[in-house]
Design a protein around this motif. Structure first.
Motif, PDB file in Angstrom:
ATOM      1  N   ILE A  92      -7.127  52.083 -19.487  1.00 56.89           N
ATOM      2  CA  ILE A  92      -7.927  51.276 -18.561  1.00 56.89           C
ATOM      3  C   ILE A  92      -7.115  50.075 -18.053  1.00 56.89           C
ATOM      4  N   ASP A  93      -6.384  49.438 -18.979  1.00 62.89           N
ATOM      5  CA  ASP A  93      -5.676  48.212 -18.567  1.00 62.89           C
ATOM      6  C   ASP A  93      -4.465  48.499 -17.689  1.00 62.89           C
ATOM      7  N   ALA A  94      -4.156  49.777 -17.474  1.00 66.26           N
ATOM      8  CA  ALA A  94      -3.056  50.124 -16.554  1.00 66.26           C
ATOM      9  C   ALA A  94      -3.545  50.676 -15.224  1.00 66.26           C
ATOM     10  N   ILE A  95      -4.762  51.239 -15.200  1.00 66.56           N
ATOM     11  CA  ILE A  95      -5.191  51.942 -13.982  1.00 66.56           C
ATOM     12  C   ILE A  95      -6.404  51.329 -13.283  1.00 66.56           C
ATOM     13  N   ALA A  96      -7.209  50.534 -13.992  1.00 71.86           N
ATOM     14  CA  ALA A  96      -8.485  50.099 -13.392  1.00 71.86           C
ATOM     15  C   ALA A  96      -8.272  49.241 -12.147  1.00 71.86           C
ATOM     16  N   GLY A  97      -7.154  48.510 -12.088  1.00 80.84           N
ATOM     17  CA  GLY A  97      -6.890  47.661 -10.925  1.00 80.84           C
ATOM     18  C   GLY A  97      -6.707  48.435  -9.636  1.00 80.84           C
ATOM     19  N   LEU A  98      -6.416  49.732  -9.749  1.00 81.84           N
ATOM     20  CA  LEU A  98      -6.293  50.543  -8.530  1.00 81.84           C
ATOM     21  C   LEU A  98      -7.568  50.464  -7.698  1.00 81.84           C
ATOM     22  N   LEU A  99      -8.698  50.324  -8.391  1.00 82.26           N
ATOM     23  CA  LEU A  99      -9.983  50.289  -7.680  1.00 82.26           C
ATOM     24  C   LEU A  99     -10.150  49.009  -6.863  1.00 82.26           C
ATOM     25  N   SER A 100      -9.322  48.004  -7.163  1.00 80.64           N
ATOM     26  CA  SER A 100      -9.346  46.773  -6.360  1.00 80.64           C
ATOM     27  C   SER A 100      -8.417  46.869  -5.163  1.00 80.64           C
ATOM     28  N   MET A 101      -7.832  48.040  -4.935  1.00 77.84           N
ATOM     29  CA  MET A 101      -6.903  48.222  -3.807  1.00 77.84           C
ATOM     30  C   MET A 101      -7.459  49.285  -2.857  1.00 77.84           C
ATOM     31  N   ARG A 102      -8.792  49.257  -2.672  1.00 76.65           N
ATOM     32  CA  ARG A 102      -9.451  50.353  -1.969  1.00 76.65           C
ATOM     33  C   ARG A 102      -9.765  50.040  -0.521  1.00 76.65           C
ATOM     34  N   GLU A 103      -9.224  48.945   0.012  1.00 81.02           N
ATOM     35  CA  GLU A 103      -9.638  48.531   1.358  1.00 81.02           C
ATOM     36  C   GLU A 103      -8.738  49.040   2.472  1.00 81.02           C
ATOM     37  N   GLY A 104      -8.031  50.112   2.254  1.00 84.91           N
ATOM     38  CA  GLY A 104      -7.394  50.808   3.369  1.00 84.91           C
ATOM     39  C   GLY A 104      -5.949  50.483   3.642  1.00 84.91           C
ATOM     40  N   SER A 105      -5.321  49.603   2.854  1.00 87.17           N
ATOM     41  CA  SER A 105      -3.892  49.380   3.060  1.00 87.17           C
ATOM     42  C   SER A 105      -3.113  50.505   2.394  1.00 87.17           C
ATOM     43  N   PRO A 106      -2.076  50.996   3.082  1.00 87.70           N
ATOM     44  CA  PRO A 106      -1.333  52.122   2.518  1.00 87.70           C
ATOM     45  C   PRO A 106      -0.419  51.706   1.371  1.00 87.70           C
ATOM     46  N   PHE A 107      -0.390  52.510   0.348  1.00 88.22           N
ATOM     47  CA  PHE A 107       0.590  52.351  -0.732  1.00 88.22           C
ATOM     48  C   PHE A 107       0.686  53.686  -1.457  1.00 88.22           C
ATOM     49  N   THR A 108       1.629  53.794  -2.356  1.00 89.16           N
ATOM     50  CA  THR A 108       1.842  55.053  -3.068  1.00 89.16           C
ATOM     51  C   THR A 108       1.683  54.823  -4.564  1.00 89.16           C
ATOM     52  N   ILE A 109       1.004  55.754  -5.207  1.00 87.78           N
ATOM     53  CA  ILE A 109       0.878  55.721  -6.670  1.00 87.78           C
ATOM     54  C   ILE A 109       1.917  56.677  -7.256  1.00 87.78           C
ATOM     55  N   TYR A 110       2.715  56.177  -8.166  1.00 85.30           N
ATOM     56  CA  TYR A 110       3.701  56.997  -8.872  1.00 85.30           C
ATOM     57  C   TYR A 110       3.287  57.062 -10.340  1.00 85.30           C
ATOM     58  N   ALA A 111       3.125  58.285 -10.854  1.00 83.71           N
ATOM     59  CA  ALA A 111       2.720  58.420 -12.259  1.00 83.71           C
ATOM     60  C   ALA A 111       3.110  59.797 -12.758  1.00 83.71           C
ATOM     61  N   HIS A 112       3.214  59.922 -14.061  1.00 83.28           N
ATOM     62  CA  HIS A 112       3.448  61.235 -14.659  1.00 83.28           C
ATOM     63  C   HIS A 112       2.256  62.135 -14.339  1.00 83.28           C
ATOM     64  N   GLU A 113       2.502  63.444 -14.265  1.00 84.62           N
ATOM     65  CA  GLU A 113       1.417  64.343 -13.871  1.00 84.62           C
ATOM     66  C   GLU A 113       0.231  64.274 -14.832  1.00 84.62           C
ATOM     67  N   ARG A 114       0.478  63.886 -16.086  1.00 84.11           N
ATOM     68  CA  ARG A 114      -0.638  63.746 -17.025  1.00 84.11           C
ATOM     69  C   ARG A 114      -1.571  62.606 -16.590  1.00 84.11           C
ATOM     70  N   VAL A 115      -0.986  61.520 -16.125  1.00 84.91           N
ATOM     71  CA  VAL A 115      -1.808  60.392 -15.672  1.00 84.91           C
ATOM     72  C   VAL A 115      -2.443  60.720 -14.315  1.00 84.91           C
ATOM     73  N   LEU A 116      -1.702  61.404 -13.460  1.00 84.01           N
ATOM     74  CA  LEU A 116      -2.296  61.831 -12.177  1.00 84.01           C
ATOM     75  C   LEU A 116      -3.495  62.745 -12.424  1.00 84.01           C
ATOM     76  N   ALA A 117      -3.411  63.565 -13.484  1.00 85.45           N
ATOM     77  CA  ALA A 117      -4.540  64.455 -13.803  1.00 85.45           C
ATOM     78  C   ALA A 117      -5.771  63.648 -14.215  1.00 85.45           C
ATOM     79  N   ILE A 118      -5.543  62.552 -14.925  1.00 85.94           N
ATOM     80  CA  ILE A 118      -6.670  61.682 -15.306  1.00 85.94           C
ATOM     81  C   ILE A 118      -7.311  61.083 -14.052  1.00 85.94           C
TER      82      ILE A 118
END
Ligand SMILES: [Zn+2]
Length: 309
Positions: A92-118
């Protein structure tokens, strides 16, 4: 020039933690606000205009307000200098902040496929639509260069490698969306500025330090390392919980097999603890534990600390 900003140095819950009345949290809440820390995250840049986050903590909104380097460029109605987020685990302390970046600015998430699956298995993250937010898989031990929003090269090379750790605690006892193989649940990163060859390591979660990890980080100019607990059973002793550091996938600072001993004598230029739990007495500037880590050449950073390499 590689610039690194510590957005937060605390473990999950931060300092103070919302429901914690331990002496450190109480002091941080009242008389000693300088003890306050956000949850662990770094920002890094090699040009000062484009930044990459390492992990997106639940405190991200507060961290962005407090960090001028990450504010929208002057005169732009909608803009963020954040070009990407590199995730080192699925907690949670590594991914929850992604939800605060939901207003349409472009960026890329880089993660291991295990985390991408989550992320994929949790539909709430669909708020980050593919149109603006690409998700790219990090392969272990294959260096990659995160790109800028226009597709140009960043000049930053990142090498991810598996370190001893464990999966996200909220998946304990449940079917893991990425299957059983645990390699990739916890990543260490080596981050290098191509132009200068300067580099550092990020290891904010690490359960132990095997010999191959020691060899990898020997002689590094800068290492950020897991500082969750001072001693393995500290939460139990303090009556704060039943989990040990090891059961949460974290090495202790002290002890024969702790981080201070394991990274001693490796010729590392600068050693900085990150992901420090609010139970950890080394957070207190006057404590014997802080004295011990400083004598061993370690630092505990304030949030907002910028380091250049
Ligand atoms: Zn506390």
């Amino acid at each position: 020039m590689l610039r690194v900003v510590v957005l937060g140095a605390a473990a999950g819950g931060g300092v103070p933690q919302w429901n914690c009345g331990c002496p450190i949290c109480e002091a941080a809440r009242t008389k000693h606000p300088q003890l306050r820390r956000c949850q662990a995250s770094l920002a890094l840049s090699n040009d000062g205009d484009h930044w990459f986050l390492i992990n997106a903590s639940p405190d991200l909104r507060q961290q962005l307000i407090a960090t001028p380097q990450l504010h929208p460029a002057p005169g732009r109605l909608r803009h963020s200098p954040i070009a990407g987020v590199i995730l080192t685990n699925g907690e949670i302390d590594a991914i929850a902040g992604l939800l605060s970046m939901r207003e349409g600015s472009p960026f890329t998430i880089y993660a291991h496929e295990r985390v991408l699956a989550i992320l994929k298995s949790n539909s709430v993250f669909d708020v980050l639509g593919e149109k603006n937010v690409a998700r790219k898989a990090i392969k272990l031990c294959e260096p990659f260069e995160p790109l800028l929003p226009d597709g140009s090269r960043s000049g930053i090379e990142i090498l991810a490698f598996a370190v001893p750790g464990k999966g996200a605690w909220y998946l304990e006892g449940k079917a893991d969306p990425a299957g059983k193989d645990i390699e990739g649940d916890t990543l260490g990163l080596r981050i290098e500025d191509n132009a200068t060859g300067k580099f550092f390591f990020f290891l904010a979660a690490c359960a132990r330090v095997p010999d191959d990890l020691k060899s990898r980080i020997t002689g590094a100019p800068l290492v950020f390392f897991d500082g969750t607990v001072w001693r393995d059973d500290e939460l139990v002793l303090a009556g704060l919980g039943t989990k040990t550091g090891q059961s949460m996938g974290h090495i202790a600072m002290s002890g024969e097999t702790g981080a201070i001993a394991a990274l001693g004598g490796l010729g590392i230029g600068r050693k900085i603890f990150l992901h420090i739990n609010n139970s950890n007495p080394a957070l207190l500037p006057d404590s014997a534990e802080r004295g011990a880590i400083e004598r061993a050449g370690w630092q505990i950073p304030e949030d907002g600390t910028e380091i250049t390499l």
